[in-house]
Design a protein around this motif. Structure first.
Motif, mmCIF file in Angstrom:
data_model
loop_
_atom_site.group_PDB
_atom_site.id
_atom_site.type_symbol
_atom_site.label_atom_id
_atom_site.label_comp_id
_atom_site.label_asym_id
_atom_site.label_seq_id
_atom_site.Cartn_x
_atom_site.Cartn_y
_atom_site.Cartn_z
ATOM 1 N N GLN A 18 0.864 5.925 6.320
ATOM 2 C CA GLN A 18 1.142 4.570 6.796
ATOM 3 C C GLN A 18 1.897 4.596 8.122
ATOM 4 O OE1 GLN A 18 3.093 3.061 3.271
ATOM 5 N NE2 GLN A 18 1.247 1.954 2.605
ATOM 6 N N TRP A 22 0.755 3.355 11.958
ATOM 7 C CA TRP A 22 1.617 2.540 12.816
ATOM 8 C C TRP A 22 1.794 3.206 14.175
ATOM 9 C CZ3 TRP A 22 3.917 -2.061 13.321
ATOM 10 C CH2 TRP A 22 5.005 -2.186 14.189
ATOM 11 N N SER A 26 -0.089 0.846 16.872
ATOM 12 C CA SER A 26 0.747 -0.356 16.996
ATOM 13 C C SER A 26 0.880 -0.850 18.439
ATOM 14 C CB SER A 26 2.124 -0.110 16.388
ATOM 15 O OG SER A 26 2.756 0.958 17.058
ATOM 16 N N ASP A 45 5.778 -10.822 16.216
ATOM 17 C CA ASP A 45 5.586 -11.340 14.847
ATOM 18 C C ASP A 45 4.139 -11.159 14.408
ATOM 19 O OD1 ASP A 45 8.191 -12.075 14.606
ATOM 20 O OD2 ASP A 45 7.876 -14.169 15.198
ATOM 21 N N LEU A 47 2.075 -8.961 15.472
ATOM 22 C CA LEU A 47 1.832 -7.532 15.259
ATOM 23 C C LEU A 47 2.254 -7.121 13.842
ATOM 24 C CD1 LEU A 47 1.272 -4.585 16.293
ATOM 25 C CD2 LEU A 47 3.662 -4.543 17.000
ATOM 26 N N MET A 48 3.435 -7.566 13.466
ATOM 27 C CA MET A 48 3.933 -7.173 12.129
ATOM 28 C C MET A 48 3.055 -7.777 11.028
ATOM 29 S SD MET A 48 8.016 -6.743 12.210
ATOM 30 C CE MET A 48 8.591 -8.335 12.674
ATOM 31 N N GLU A 49 2.715 -9.047 11.220
ATOM 32 C CA GLU A 49 1.869 -9.696 10.211
ATOM 33 C C GLU A 49 0.506 -9.018 10.133
ATOM 34 O OE1 GLU A 49 1.560 -14.000 10.158
ATOM 35 O OE2 GLU A 49 3.594 -14.105 10.976
ATOM 36 N N TYR A 51 -0.151 -5.917 10.776
ATOM 37 C CA TYR A 51 -0.025 -4.641 10.065
ATOM 38 C C TYR A 51 0.105 -4.825 8.555
ATOM 39 C CZ TYR A 51 -0.421 -0.721 13.173
ATOM 40 O OH TYR A 51 -0.948 0.261 13.969
ATOM 41 N N VAL A 52 0.819 -5.897 8.155
ATOM 42 C CA VAL A 52 0.917 -6.177 6.709
ATOM 43 C C VAL A 52 -0.479 -6.402 6.151
ATOM 44 C CG1 VAL A 52 1.743 -7.845 5.000
ATOM 45 C CG2 VAL A 52 3.276 -7.069 6.801
ATOM 46 N N TYR A 55 -2.426 -3.053 6.062
ATOM 47 C CA TYR A 55 -2.040 -2.196 4.934
ATOM 48 C C TYR A 55 -2.581 -2.741 3.615
ATOM 49 C CZ TYR A 55 1.214 0.440 7.880
ATOM 50 O OH TYR A 55 1.755 1.246 8.833
ATOM 51 N N ASN A 56 -2.529 -4.072 3.498
ATOM 52 C CA ASN A 56 -2.973 -4.679 2.231
ATOM 53 C C ASN A 56 -4.481 -4.633 2.041
ATOM 54 O OD1 ASN A 56 -0.372 -5.277 1.539
ATOM 55 N ND2 ASN A 56 -0.457 -7.400 2.231
ATOM 56 N N PHE B 21 7.187 -2.758 22.425
ATOM 57 C CA PHE B 21 7.751 -3.913 21.715
ATOM 58 C C PHE B 21 9.209 -3.669 21.398
ATOM 59 C CE2 PHE B 21 4.705 -1.534 19.084
ATOM 60 C CZ PHE B 21 5.573 -0.804 18.289
ATOM 61 N N ARG B 24 13.341 -4.443 17.042
ATOM 62 C CA ARG B 24 13.293 -5.076 15.702
ATOM 63 C C ARG B 24 11.927 -4.849 15.047
ATOM 64 N NH1 ARG B 24 10.940 -10.307 14.978
ATOM 65 N NH2 ARG B 24 9.830 -10.920 16.866
ATOM 66 N N VAL B 25 10.938 -4.576 15.885
ATOM 67 C CA VAL B 25 9.605 -4.331 15.338
ATOM 68 C C VAL B 25 9.450 -2.835 15.100
ATOM 69 C CG1 VAL B 25 7.138 -4.632 15.716
ATOM 70 C CG2 VAL B 25 8.751 -6.253 16.694
ATOM 71 N N SER B 26 9.347 -2.489 13.849
ATOM 72 C CA SER B 26 9.220 -1.066 13.520
ATOM 73 C C SER B 26 8.403 -0.922 12.246
ATOM 74 C CB SER B 26 10.611 -0.456 13.308
ATOM 75 O OG SER B 26 11.213 -1.089 12.213
ATOM 76 N N PHE B 27 8.063 0.298 11.974
ATOM 77 C CA PHE B 27 7.300 0.567 10.752
ATOM 78 C C PHE B 27 8.089 0.101 9.516
ATOM 79 C CE2 PHE B 27 6.537 3.584 7.227
ATOM 80 C CZ PHE B 27 5.249 3.197 6.929
ATOM 81 N N VAL B 30 7.942 -3.615 9.089
ATOM 82 C CA VAL B 30 6.643 -4.041 8.561
ATOM 83 C C VAL B 30 6.596 -3.801 7.055
ATOM 84 C CG1 VAL B 30 4.164 -3.560 8.593
ATOM 85 C CG2 VAL B 30 5.431 -3.682 10.731
ATOM 86 N N MET B 31 7.082 -2.650 6.637
ATOM 87 C CA MET B 31 7.028 -2.342 5.213
ATOM 88 C C MET B 31 7.921 -3.288 4.402
ATOM 89 S SD MET B 31 4.769 -0.224 5.378
ATOM 90 C CE MET B 31 4.407 0.407 3.766
ATOM 91 N N LYS B 33 8.615 -6.334 5.242
ATOM 92 C CA LYS B 33 7.913 -7.619 5.223
ATOM 93 C C LYS B 33 6.824 -7.609 4.151
ATOM 94 C CE LYS B 33 6.308 -10.958 8.530
ATOM 95 N NZ LYS B 33 6.307 -11.350 9.890
ATOM 96 N N ARG B 34 6.175 -6.495 4.071
ATOM 97 C CA ARG B 34 5.084 -6.349 3.107
ATOM 98 C C ARG B 34 5.628 -6.421 1.678
ATOM 99 N NH1 ARG B 34 1.853 -1.131 1.886
ATOM 100 N NH2 ARG B 34 0.052 -2.000 0.831
ATOM 101 N N LYS B 37 6.409 -9.939 0.739
ATOM 102 C CA LYS B 37 5.199 -10.701 0.407
ATOM 103 C C LYS B 37 4.703 -10.338 -0.974
ATOM 104 C CE LYS B 37 3.280 -12.387 4.621
ATOM 105 N NZ LYS B 37 2.085 -12.697 5.351
#
Lengths: 179, 454
Positions: A18, A22, A26, A45, A47-49, A51-52, A55-56, B21, B24-27, B30-31, B33-34, B37
């Motif tokens: 994973q 990234w 990324s 934001d 970008l992060m969304e 990636y979520v 991954y999903n 970037f 604050r944006v990092s692997f 992201v994890m 955040k995931r 969710k």
């Protein structure tokens, strides 16, 4: 690590794979998001969304295209959904406006960063269609479907985008690139 | 082609472009955040299961209630048929004849008898045994006694009738009078809820209702009308209303000597008790307080005849040279305007008599209102004016009569509270008791009423 191994690892929730995904893509996805979004924060934001989502949904990746292409598509869709959520009003232009001439060689003389800045400076409607058509390679029909607009509107937005870009180039280079 | 070249240029330049970037944006971000969710989804699952479970339980409950009620309904229908279709008597006689000959009927009869017996032993109801017998005995020699049994409420007399033996008796078709009640359906009768009239309207005492009693058929819709929940609701309403309006007073006729430019406005507040008298109409009575105020300017245009004399000297050059003064008189009309301020105020109390009509227009509820406010002024001041005249209000206590017409939408705001928006037309009149002059003015305006249903 091959794409197959990377994808399999991510599906297995392998942290190393994973992280590799990234690290590998990324920054490219960020540059894509920057072209669609209004600001650096919004792009981050997105970008992060993205990636979520990636991954999903990696288990749904069927290797019919490259992994990068698939990831870019996920990111583009996400950015478009964000734009659609903002309820942007799309306008059409007349046939005469559409047929205005352009000097496409103008881009040849520009650096990548300059092009990026020019694209980012475009209004959101122009920018979205320009990105999708000129850079991502979607057809106007696909763009119309994805954005929920007419095909003609997509064409006119693209034409306007090019016109505005050309004007910006003329301004930045003192009119030397005028047609 | 140019397009293709441009696009390939752009793709070449932008495709592999990498943009930096923020930290604050990092692997890890992201994890995280995931995970958040995922957790949200996990939290949703049990609540969805609970909701789905509630639906299932509710559905099963409804189903259970429905199946529990169904036999009751069917019984009622069969009873009603047996009572009100005496014309079928003959047909049923033939059927019963067939059945009795087949022997099946005997079994059925005995079963019914058992049922009746149980009922009697519990003391719940009194059903004569002959009821059952009568099923096949319409044309038998004991037919008259059967009739008597059915109509007679006394169980003693019914006992006198021989039960099963009559079944075996040879059956002869007799043209029985149609008033005779078939008792074939009397058994389903027994299974009914004894506290309810078969027709569902009147409460009856314990026991079956008398089939020969003159039951009136209920016209369609009457049952619903009688038991309409709306009937149980109160017919009384309270209304509180504030109404305002204005009118501009202006005279465009230049020939009038007096013209007035002004503005009259009013404010009216009332409380009413209304009664719903049906068909959308309400009538009511209440108390109102109103103020009518006018401010303006009067202007009197008058023409004056003015004389002007011009003089000039004429020099006569003939000897002896002399100067002669000549007078030239001119008459002219000059318009003179005089202006002054005007104002008046009338405060009054009244007893409004109101009629309201509620109706639907499309999906919106509307209300038309008409109102008559007879009352008395409590304070007056100044000069009442129209566009061509003004007169001082001489008396403090004057009779008033105001009329109001309004139409507007009715909006439900809370349970039993409604808001009515009413553009309106209101005519104010008063009779000056000293001068005996009646004056009036119609004003247009807007009102808001709050209606409460008791």
């Amino acid at each position: 690590m091959t794409e197959q191994e990377l994808v399999d690892g991510c599906i297995r929730e392998d942290r190393i794979c994973q992280r590799e995904l990234w690290n590998r893509y990324s920054r490219k996805i960020m540059s894509l998001c920057l072209r669609y979004c209004n600001s650096q924060e919004e792009a981050e934001d997105a970008l992060m969304e993205a990636y979520v989502k990636i991954y999903n949904n990696l288990s749904k990746f069927r290797f019919q295209s490259s992994l990068e292409t698939w990831m870019r598509r996920v990111a583009v869709n996400l950015c478009i959904n964000k734009i659609r959520a903002r309820k942007h009003i799309w306008t059409s232009i007349t046939e005469d406006e559409y047929r205005l001439g352009y000097n496409d060689d103008a881009f040849e003389h520009l650096q990548v960063n300059q092009i990026m800045k020019l694209v980012e400076a475009l209004p959101v409607g122009y920018r979205t269609v320009f990105n999708m058509y000129a850079i991502e390679g979607y057809s106007h029909k696909d763009i119309a479907e994805m954005l929920g607009i007419d095909e003609g509107t997509s064409r006119s937005q693209y034409a306007k985008a090019r016109k505005v870009l050309q004007q910006h180039i003329q301004k930045s280079e003192g009119g030397s690139l005028a047609p | 082609m140019e397009n293709q070249r441009l696009h390939s240029q752009l793709r070449d330049k932008l495709h592999d472009l990498e943009s930096p970037f923020n930290e604050r944006v990092s692997f890890e971000a992201v994890m995280k955040k995931r995970e958040r969710k995922k957790r949200r989804v996990i939290l949703w699952i049990p609540s969805m299961v609970v909701v789905a479970g509630l639906f299932v339980v509710g559905g099963l409950g409804m189903l259970w209630v429905e199946t529990d009620q169904q036999p009751e309904k069917s019984k009622q229908v069969s009873v009603a048929k047996s009572i009100y279709k005496p014309g079928k008597a003959k047909k049923s006689l033939l059927m019963s004849q067939k059945m009795s000959s087949s022997g099946e009927e005997k079994i059925a009869q005995s079963t019914r008898q058992q049922e009746i017996g149980i009922g009697r032993s519990k003391g719940l109801w009194m059903i004569p045994e002959a009821d059952v017998i009568a099923d096949n005995s319409l044309e038998s020699p004991v037919i008259s006694s059967v009739e008597a049994v059915i109509t007679d409420e006394s169980p003693k007399e019914t006992a006198a009738v021989s039960p099963v033996t009559t079944l075996a008796a040879p059956l002869e078709l007799v043209e029985a009078p149609v008033e005779l009640v078939q008792t074939k359906d009397a058994v389903p009768y027994l299974n009914q809820d004894m506290l309810c009239d078969p027709q569902g309207i009147e409460k009856t005492q314990l026991g079956i209702s008398d089939p020969l009693k003159d039951h009136a058929e209920i016209p369609e819709g009457e049952y619903e009308a009688q038991w309409d929940p709306a009937l149980l609701k109160s017919k009384w309403y309270a209304e509180f209303s504030a109404t305002t309006g204005s009118s501009v007073v202006i005279n465009f006729n230049e020939d009038d000597r007096l013209s007035i430019l002004g503005n009259i406005y009013h404010a009216n507040y009332h409380g009413l008790i209304l009664k719903d008298v049906g068909k959308g109409f309400m009538v009511g009575l209440g108390l109102s307080y109103g103020e009518m105020v006018g401010t303006g300017e009067w202007r009197v245009r008058e023409f004056e005849e003015r004389m002007s004399i011009d003089t000039y000297d004429v020099v006569v050059m003939l000897p002896p040279v002399q100067t002669v003064r000549v007078y030239d008189t001119t008459y002219s009309q000059v318009r003179v305007e005089t202006v002054g301020m005007l104002n008046f105020r009338i405060d009054k109390y009244a007893i409004p008599m109101a009629v309201r009509y509620n109706f639907m227009l499309g999906k919106m509820a509307w209300r038309a209102a008409a109102q008559l406010n007879p009352g008395l002024t409590i304070k007056t001041a100044g000069d009442f004016f129209t566009n061509t005249e003004y007169t001082p209000i001489a008396s403090q206590k004057n009779l008033t009569l105001d009329m109001k017409l309004a139409v507007g939408p009715t909006i439900s705001i809370f349970n039993n509270w409604f808001l009515v928006l009413e553009p309106n037309l209101m005519h104010h009149t008063f009779r000056d008791m000293k001068s005996g002059v009646t004056k009036g003015k119609t004003l247009t305006g807007f009102g808001v009423s709050v209606l409460h249903h008791f």
